[in-house]
Design a protein around this motif. Sequence first.
Motif, PDB file in Angstrom:
ATOM      1  N   THR A   1     -13.108  67.398  -4.839  1.00 32.48           N
ATOM      2  CA  THR A   1     -11.798  68.033  -4.842  1.00 32.48           C
ATOM      3  C   THR A   1     -11.874  69.348  -5.603  1.00 32.48           C
ATOM      4  O   THR A   1     -12.836  69.613  -6.340  1.00 32.48           O
ATOM      5  CB  THR A   1     -10.757  67.132  -5.510  1.00 32.48           C
ATOM      6  OG1 THR A   1     -11.107  66.977  -6.912  1.00 32.48           O
ATOM      7  CG2 THR A   1     -10.696  65.762  -4.842  1.00 32.48           C
ATOM      8  N   ALA A   2     -10.860  70.183  -5.453  1.00 41.22           N
ATOM      9  CA  ALA A   2     -10.831  71.468  -6.158  1.00 41.22           C
ATOM     10  C   ALA A   2     -10.897  71.263  -7.671  1.00 41.22           C
ATOM     11  O   ALA A   2     -11.573  72.012  -8.382  1.00 41.22           O
ATOM     12  CB  ALA A   2      -9.569  72.240  -5.772  1.00 41.22           C
ATOM     13  N   GLN A   3     -10.193  70.250  -8.157  1.00 41.98           N
ATOM     14  CA  GLN A   3     -10.203  69.983  -9.597  1.00 41.98           C
ATOM     15  C   GLN A   3     -11.603  69.611 -10.075  1.00 41.98           C
ATOM     16  O   GLN A   3     -11.992  69.917 -11.204  1.00 41.98           O
ATOM     17  CB  GLN A   3      -9.211  68.867  -9.926  1.00 41.98           C
ATOM     18  CG  GLN A   3      -7.753  69.214  -9.637  1.00 41.98           C
ATOM     19  CD  GLN A   3      -7.259  70.379 -10.460  1.00 41.98           C
ATOM     20  OE1 GLN A   3      -7.676  70.580 -11.598  1.00 41.98           O
ATOM     21  NE2 GLN A   3      -6.353  71.184  -9.895  1.00 41.98           N
ATOM     22  N   GLU A   4     -12.377  68.966  -9.203  1.00 44.75           N
ATOM     23  CA  GLU A   4     -13.740  68.576  -9.574  1.00 44.75           C
ATOM     24  C   GLU A   4     -14.705  69.761  -9.501  1.00 44.75           C
ATOM     25  O   GLU A   4     -15.479  69.996 -10.442  1.00 44.75           O
ATOM     26  CB  GLU A   4     -14.229  67.456  -8.653  1.00 44.75           C
ATOM     27  CG  GLU A   4     -13.525  66.133  -8.863  1.00 44.75           C
ATOM     28  CD  GLU A   4     -13.854  65.108  -7.795  1.00 44.75           C
ATOM     29  OE1 GLU A   4     -13.796  63.900  -8.094  1.00 44.75           O
ATOM     30  OE2 GLU A   4     -14.154  65.517  -6.642  1.00 44.75           O
ATOM     31  N   VAL A   5     -14.674  70.520  -8.414  1.00 43.99           N
ATOM     32  CA  VAL A   5     -15.702  71.549  -8.236  1.00 43.99           C
ATOM     33  C   VAL A   5     -15.491  72.761  -9.135  1.00 43.99           C
ATOM     34  O   VAL A   5     -16.452  73.452  -9.489  1.00 43.99           O
ATOM     35  CB  VAL A   5     -15.824  71.996  -6.760  1.00 43.99           C
ATOM     36  CG1 VAL A   5     -16.236  70.841  -5.878  1.00 43.99           C
ATOM     37  CG2 VAL A   5     -14.563  72.649  -6.262  1.00 43.99           C
ATOM     38  N   TYR A   6     -14.236  73.040  -9.532  1.00 42.61           N
ATOM     39  CA  TYR A   6     -13.982  74.214 -10.371  1.00 42.61           C
ATOM     40  C   TYR A   6     -13.829  73.867 -11.851  1.00 42.61           C
ATOM     41  O   TYR A   6     -13.505  74.737 -12.661  1.00 42.61           O
ATOM     42  CB  TYR A   6     -12.737  74.956  -9.879  1.00 42.61           C
ATOM     43  CG  TYR A   6     -12.887  75.491  -8.471  1.00 42.61           C
ATOM     44  CD1 TYR A   6     -13.961  76.329  -8.151  1.00 42.61           C
ATOM     45  CD2 TYR A   6     -11.992  75.154  -7.462  1.00 42.61           C
ATOM     46  CE1 TYR A   6     -14.117  76.809  -6.856  1.00 42.61           C
ATOM     47  CE2 TYR A   6     -12.145  75.639  -6.175  1.00 42.61           C
ATOM     48  CZ  TYR A   6     -13.215  76.462  -5.876  1.00 42.61           C
ATOM     49  OH  TYR A   6     -13.373  76.932  -4.593  1.00 42.61           O
ATOM     50  N   ASN A   7     -14.072  72.625 -12.203  1.00 41.10           N
ATOM     51  CA  ASN A   7     -14.042  72.211 -13.605  1.00 41.10           C
ATOM     52  C   ASN A   7     -15.265  72.785 -14.317  1.00 41.10           C
ATOM     53  O   ASN A   7     -16.405  72.446 -13.990  1.00 41.10           O
ATOM     54  CB  ASN A   7     -14.044  70.681 -13.689  1.00 41.10           C
ATOM     55  CG  ASN A   7     -13.981  70.169 -15.115  1.00 41.10           C
ATOM     56  OD1 ASN A   7     -14.100  70.927 -16.086  1.00 41.10           O
ATOM     57  ND2 ASN A   7     -13.792  68.875 -15.265  1.00 41.10           N
ATOM     58  N   THR A   8     -15.051  73.669 -15.291  1.00 40.37           N
ATOM     59  CA  THR A   8     -16.167  74.355 -15.950  1.00 40.37           C
ATOM     60  C   THR A   8     -17.080  73.393 -16.706  1.00 40.37           C
ATOM     61  O   THR A   8     -18.221  73.725 -17.002  1.00 40.37           O
ATOM     62  CB  THR A   8     -15.653  75.425 -16.930  1.00 40.37           C
ATOM     63  OG1 THR A   8     -14.748  74.821 -17.865  1.00 40.37           O
ATOM     64  CG2 THR A   8     -14.938  76.540 -16.181  1.00 40.37           C
ATOM     65  N   ARG A   9     -16.578  72.228 -17.037  1.00 37.38           N
ATOM     66  CA  ARG A   9     -17.403  71.229 -17.719  1.00 37.38           C
ATOM     67  C   ARG A   9     -18.036  70.242 -16.735  1.00 37.38           C
ATOM     68  O   ARG A   9     -18.795  69.357 -17.137  1.00 37.38           O
ATOM     69  CB  ARG A   9     -16.562  70.455 -18.739  1.00 37.38           C
ATOM     70  CG  ARG A   9     -16.018  71.332 -19.869  1.00 37.38           C
ATOM     71  CD  ARG A   9     -15.270  70.495 -20.883  1.00 37.38           C
ATOM     72  NE  ARG A   9     -14.773  71.307 -21.988  1.00 37.38           N
ATOM     73  CZ  ARG A   9     -14.098  70.832 -23.029  1.00 37.38           C
ATOM     74  NH1 ARG A   9     -13.827  69.534 -23.094  1.00 37.38           N
ATOM     75  NH2 ARG A   9     -13.686  71.635 -23.969  1.00 37.38           N
ATOM     76  N   GLY A  10     -17.716  70.389 -15.478  1.00 36.66           N
ATOM     77  CA  GLY A  10     -18.221  69.470 -14.470  1.00 36.66           C
ATOM     78  C   GLY A  10     -19.562  69.897 -13.901  1.00 36.66           C
ATOM     79  O   GLY A  10     -20.049  71.012 -14.132  1.00 36.66           O
ATOM     80  N   LEU A  11     -20.146  69.010 -13.128  1.00 35.02           N
ATOM     81  CA  LEU A  11     -21.466  69.242 -12.555  1.00 35.02           C
ATOM     82  C   LEU A  11     -21.479  70.379 -11.557  1.00 35.02           C
ATOM     83  O   LEU A  11     -22.350  71.254 -11.583  1.00 35.02           O
ATOM     84  CB  LEU A  11     -21.949  67.946 -11.869  1.00 35.02           C
ATOM     85  CG  LEU A  11     -23.252  68.037 -11.071  1.00 35.02           C
ATOM     86  CD1 LEU A  11     -24.434  68.214 -12.016  1.00 35.02           C
ATOM     87  CD2 LEU A  11     -23.441  66.784 -10.216  1.00 35.02           C
TER      88      LEU A  11
END
Length: 368
Positions: free
Chosen positions: A254-264
Motif C-alpha cells: 500500500t502507499a502507506q507501506e511503500v512510502y514509509n521512510t522507516r519501512g523496507l
Amino acid sequence: MTERAEGNLTKQKLIAKIKEQGPITFADFMNECLYGSDGFFHSGRFEFGEKLGQGKMVTTPEQTRMYGKLLGTNLYDFWLALDRPPTFDVVEMGAGTGVMARDTLDFTRTAIPDMHSAIRYSIVEVSPTLAKVQQQTLAGQAVNWIEESVSDGYLPKTTGVFLSNELVDNFPFHRMVIKDGALKEIFIIEDKGRLIEVVQDSSTPDLEMYFKDVGVSLAEGQEAWAGLQALRWMRNINAALNKGYILTIDYGGTAQEVYNTRGLWSRLTLMSLKVIKPDTGEKAIYAHPGNYDITAAVDFTALINEGRTLGLEVGYFNTRDQYFLELGLKEVLESTVTRMRLDPLREARYRGFIEEYRPLLNPFYKVL
C-alpha cells in the motif's frame, strides 16, 4: 537494480536530448535507459537465471514450474466466473523469458483441456529481444505476439484476463522531494559530460495530485517516486477490457507501506538509485545508463484507486504467498509432508519438492 556490460550509446542519446530540450524528468531518463533502442531490455545485456546469487535477473517463474500451474487454476476460476466463454482471452503483458506462459499452458492442456481449447493467449512485449527469447521458450505453442507499449500502445479487445508478473515495478517513474515545504521534482541535466540531478518545480500538477489521491503526506527532505505511467497503463487496459479480470503480481504494498521512510520499500528503492561507482564517484545509473535494471516498489493503493475511478472492482488483494496457498499450494505441501512421513527412504526426494515450492512463499509480493 542489476548491472550489466558497459556501453555509452544510451548516455550519448541522453546528453543530446538534454542539450536539445533542457533538463529531463527521471521518468524520461528511465524510459531511455530501459526501453530505448540501446536500453537494458532492448540491448540483450540482461540475463535471466534460475537461482538467486548468480548475478542474473531472477523471477519466481524461473525458479519453479509450480508458479504456472497454480496460475492455471486461477485462470480456471476466471473462466468459470465468465460462464465458460468459447474464446477465453489471456493477455500477458511483459512476459520475461516466457516460462510462466509455457508452464501455465502446459498445465491447462493436460489438467483443464476444455478451458485450454478456449484460451487465446497473447503476449504484449515492447522489447524485440525479449520477444525472441519468449518465442524460443514457447515454440510450438499457439501464442500471438504484439510489439507495443502496454501503457500507451494498442491492447486487443479482451474477454478474459489481462495478466502481468513483475511488470509494474519497471514502469518509468518520477522522482520527487519535499524542499522548503513544497513538492519538487528531480530532473537530470548534463554537466561536463556527466549526468547529474537537479531539483526544480514539478513537470506536471498530476504529481501533487498523485500523493493526495493515495493519502500520503511527505515530510521535509523526503524523497519518493510517483508512477504516473502505471495509471496510464490501468486506463489503457480498462479501455480494452470488454469483460473479465486484471491480475497483477508484483513486489510492493500500500502507499502507506511503500512510502514509509522507516519501512523496507522506501529504503531499498532509494538506496538502489544512489549506488556509487567507486572509480568515478558518480551514481552508477548515471555513469553507465542502459546497463542497469531500474525498479521501484509498486504503490498498489494508486492502482486500486485508479481502477475504482474507472469502474473496476477489487476482487482480491493480498500477499502472494497467501494467494498461492489459497489456490492449492497448502494442500500440495501437506501432501508432500505426509508422503515424507510414510516413505522415509524417499524423504530426500520429497524435500526437493518442498525446496521447489519455497520461492512461492514470499510475503513481499502482492497480488491484485
